[in-house]
Scaffold this motif. Structure first.
Motif, short mmCIF file in Angstrom:
data_model
loop_
_atom_site.label_atom_id
_atom_site.label_comp_id
_atom_site.label_asym_id
_atom_site.label_seq_id
_atom_site.Cartn_x
_atom_site.Cartn_y
_atom_site.Cartn_z
N PRO A 28 0.79 -1.24 0.00
CA PRO A 28 0.00 0.00 0.00
C PRO A 28 0.81 1.28 0.00
O PRO A 28 0.53 2.22 -0.76
N GLN A 32 0.93 4.00 -3.16
CA GLN A 32 0.53 5.40 -3.00
C GLN A 32 1.56 6.35 -3.57
O GLN A 32 1.22 7.42 -4.10
N ASP A 59 -2.43 0.30 -8.50
CA ASP A 59 -3.80 0.38 -8.00
C ASP A 59 -3.74 0.90 -6.57
O ASP A 59 -3.50 0.16 -5.62
N ARG A 60 -3.94 2.20 -6.43
CA ARG A 60 -3.81 2.82 -5.11
C ARG A 60 -4.96 2.42 -4.18
O ARG A 60 -4.78 2.35 -2.97
N GLU A 61 -6.15 2.18 -4.74
CA GLU A 61 -7.28 1.77 -3.90
C GLU A 61 -7.04 0.40 -3.27
O GLU A 61 -7.33 0.19 -2.09
N LYS A 62 -6.51 -0.52 -4.05
CA LYS A 62 -6.23 -1.86 -3.53
C LYS A 62 -4.86 -1.95 -2.87
O LYS A 62 -4.56 -2.95 -2.21
N GLY A 63 -4.03 -0.92 -3.09
CA GLY A 63 -2.70 -0.92 -2.49
C GLY A 63 -1.74 -1.89 -3.15
O GLY A 63 -0.90 -2.49 -2.47
N THR A 64 -1.85 -2.04 -4.47
CA THR A 64 -1.03 -3.03 -5.17
C THR A 64 -0.22 -2.42 -6.31
O THR A 64 -0.61 -1.40 -6.90
#
Length: 257
Positions: A28, A32, A59-64
């Motif tokens: 994560p 970010q 993918d910042r929402e999933k932290g990947t």
């Protein structure tokens, strides 16, 4: 956050072509901070030097983060042995990424071989403003074509050296056709040096803004050694830049071929 070193969980592993693998990594704080064009430096078990691998998805929402890499030696072969549920030792995010602008209405993203993955985050950003051109040795080596379509790219053009899929020829051929028929605001490219040189020259001749991502062997990944120096110019003065720190992305006009 400048960069972080840690061991992160692999939550997905796929073989997407012969000796080419896709890892999705849960990290994560790195996700970010990461941006298109940066890379990660991965430690392979039993090897002193890390291996640089371009970031293929953020993918910042999933932290990947997603990375896609090809086995090119013993180090990357060892990394490919890692599986879902295991930890990967990673230094990231590293390097200077691509310049993204809302003012660019039409862009071309060009990837050659394993230089194709860093184009995918740009396709996610630009969507239908982007035309993607990617080139591979043959059909069995082609990757990420469906991913570019899913990102909403206006056109996804595939070229193969042997004509076994898409256009029989090099990426420079459809590229020349497109810039000859419409106004292009920016070109982004990553791949073999001869390909990048040709694209850079074409953009200079046509007054098109161009950024390229250089592929280079790296030791430290943070600019502390001289292993990835390349000749560049800035303000009409020649200097040796570090691909890992000053790049891997450079304005095409800065690189001395």
């Amino acid at each position: 956050m400048k960069y972080k070193q840690g061991k992160y969980l692999i939550i997905e592993k796929k073989a997407i072509a012969r000796e080419i693998y896709s890892f999705t990594i849960l990290c994560p704080e790195v996700a970010q901070a990461a941006c298109a064009g940066q890379f990660v430096h991965i430690r392979a078990n039993g090897f002193t030097l890390r291996r640089p691998i371009s970031i293929c998805g953020i993918d910042r929402e999933k932290g990947t983060l997603r990375i896609v890499f090809e086995i090119r030696g013993e180090g990357t072969a060892e990394i490919a042995q890692l599986n879902k549920g295991e930890l990967i030792d990673m230094l990231a995010p590293l390097g200077h990424g691509f310049t993204v602008s809302e003012d660019f209405e039409r862009v071309i993203l060009i990837g050659g071989g394993i230089g194709t993955p860093p184009m995918l985050p740009l396709a996610d950003i630009y969507g239908d403003k982007a035309t993607v051109i990617s080139g591979f040795r043959n059909a069995s080596a082609a990757i990420l074509q469906e991913d570019f379509c899913a990102a909403g790219a206006r056109d996804v053009i595939l070229c193969t050296d042997d004509g076994s899929a898409g256009i029989h020829g090099f990426v420079t051929e459809p590229f020349a056709d497109i810039i000859g028929s419409e106004k292009i605001d920016a070109v982004y490219a990553c791949g073999p040096l001869p390909m990048l040189k040709r694209i850079a020259q074409t953009c200079t001749e046509n007054g098109i803004y161009c950024e390229i991502s250089l592929e280079e062997r790296m030791a430290c990944g943070i600019g502390a050694c001289l292993g990835c120096a390349c000749r560049t110019k800035r303000n009409d003065e020649e200097y040796f830049a570090h691909v890992c720190k000053d790049g891997p992305v450079f304005k095409a006009e800065e690189v001395l071929w």
